[in-house]
Design a protein around this motif. Sequence first.
Motif, mmCIF file in Angstrom:
data_model
loop_
_atom_site.group_PDB
_atom_site.id
_atom_site.type_symbol
_atom_site.label_atom_id
_atom_site.label_comp_id
_atom_site.label_asym_id
_atom_site.label_seq_id
_atom_site.Cartn_x
_atom_site.Cartn_y
_atom_site.Cartn_z
ATOM 1 N N LEU A 293 4.106 6.132 3.400
ATOM 2 C CA LEU A 293 2.990 5.330 3.880
ATOM 3 C C LEU A 293 2.043 4.959 2.748
ATOM 4 C CD1 LEU A 293 2.038 7.067 7.259
ATOM 5 C CD2 LEU A 293 3.335 4.958 6.918
ATOM 6 N N GLN A 294 1.573 3.715 2.781
ATOM 7 C CA GLN A 294 0.590 3.242 1.818
ATOM 8 C C GLN A 294 -0.526 2.531 2.565
ATOM 9 O OE1 GLN A 294 2.955 0.715 -0.766
ATOM 10 N NE2 GLN A 294 3.202 2.355 -2.256
ATOM 11 N N ARG A 295 -1.700 2.459 1.943
ATOM 12 C CA ARG A 295 -2.796 1.722 2.554
ATOM 13 C C ARG A 295 -2.411 0.255 2.729
ATOM 14 N NH1 ARG A 295 -8.120 3.623 2.213
ATOM 15 N NH2 ARG A 295 -8.650 1.566 3.100
ATOM 16 N N ALA A 296 -2.784 -0.298 3.856
ATOM 17 C CA ALA A 296 -2.482 -1.703 4.122
ATOM 18 C C ALA A 296 -3.285 -2.597 3.184
ATOM 19 C CB ALA A 296 -2.822 -2.030 5.571
ATOM 20 N N PRO A 297 -2.762 -3.764 2.849
ATOM 21 C CA PRO A 297 -3.476 -4.672 1.953
ATOM 22 C C PRO A 297 -4.757 -5.195 2.585
ATOM 23 C CG PRO A 297 -1.559 -5.753 2.872
ATOM 24 C CD PRO A 297 -1.453 -4.308 3.249
ATOM 25 N N TYR A 298 -5.666 -5.646 1.750
ATOM 26 C CA TYR A 298 -6.952 -6.188 2.190
ATOM 27 C C TYR A 298 -6.736 -7.401 3.086
ATOM 28 C CZ TYR A 298 -11.410 -8.675 1.936
ATOM 29 O OH TYR A 298 -12.555 -9.340 2.244
ATOM 30 N N LEU A 299 -7.583 -7.528 4.092
ATOM 31 C CA LEU A 299 -7.515 -8.671 4.997
ATOM 32 C C LEU A 299 -8.914 -9.219 5.213
ATOM 33 C CD1 LEU A 299 -6.001 -10.503 7.031
ATOM 34 C CD2 LEU A 299 -6.471 -8.772 8.776
#
Length: 330
Positions: free
Chosen positions: A111-117
């Motif tokens: 798991l990785q942090r989701a990209p900026y939105l």
Amino acid sequence: HRVRGLLVGAALLIVVNTIRLAVYVREDEIEILALVGAEPFDFEPGTALIYNNSGFFLLGLIIEKVSGQSYSDYLEQNVFPKAAMDDSSYCSNSVVLKNRAHGYQASQRGLQRAPYLNHLWPYAAGSLCSTVGDLIAWNRALHGGEVLPEEAYRLLVTPEPLEDGTTLRYAKGITQHVGPGGPMIGHGGGINGFLSESRYYTEEDAIVVVLVNTTGPANPAGIANAIGRHLFGDAADPVAGSYPGDLADLVGEFTGAARGRTMTARVAVDGEGRLTVATQARGGAQPVEFLEGTTFFRGTTRYTFDMEGNAPTRLRLDHVGGHYVLEARE
């Protein structure tokens, strides 16, 4: 009727154009409408159903135009209070919220942090932040008559047929069908780092809401299915029968507009004499079972062949949230 058309899938824009629209949203609404008008339809309105975020984007602009308020202010003042949704808001990347969950996505390294939105992009198609408790409160208020008058509520949750009379299972931004656990009204959702599933079981007057702060491998629809089956049992699956015609007549390749892409479905008969359908979305060939007429099924998906004599002219693929019409290729 024009507003209804946005909700039932007039296919004004493919999904990716939502990002293009966001560039203009705070600059000039006329430019947005001109951009929409310049795009060709994927199909004639009333002949198919393709879910598209752009329709909801435009509905957000309609709300702003009619109310004279920003979309977020309208929700804060007119929607959240009716349902006692005290922990819901239009999403913000700068506001500090206590106990706010971070979004993640699956990768080969875990798991990785989701990209900026930037939440200008999803806008009315998906920039609401909420909790399980608030979404239960929303379902209670919506289905309990506290949000809409009865006539408007029925219009919202009742699927309308296509112009040729074909029945659908998708209404105005919400599905109504029989699934695991029984008859339900609901919808799923997804955005960077988050997935959701919300269901109201009409016969049980029960609500199931699943929120997951990762886009994989956890599947909120699968979790909701398991909860529905555990609580209410499994709805009776359609009874598979024997196709009275020749399955070989149905073999062929069909293509047409789907959500954000052109879909190709390849129909064949496998070595065990079963009809199979292969699409990009489903991967390899999957066997389908005969239901009635020229309709076959797999799970909740229906495959119906339009015939001229013994030859199929098109394949209708109904997966509850969409009804794609694929033309036979020569």
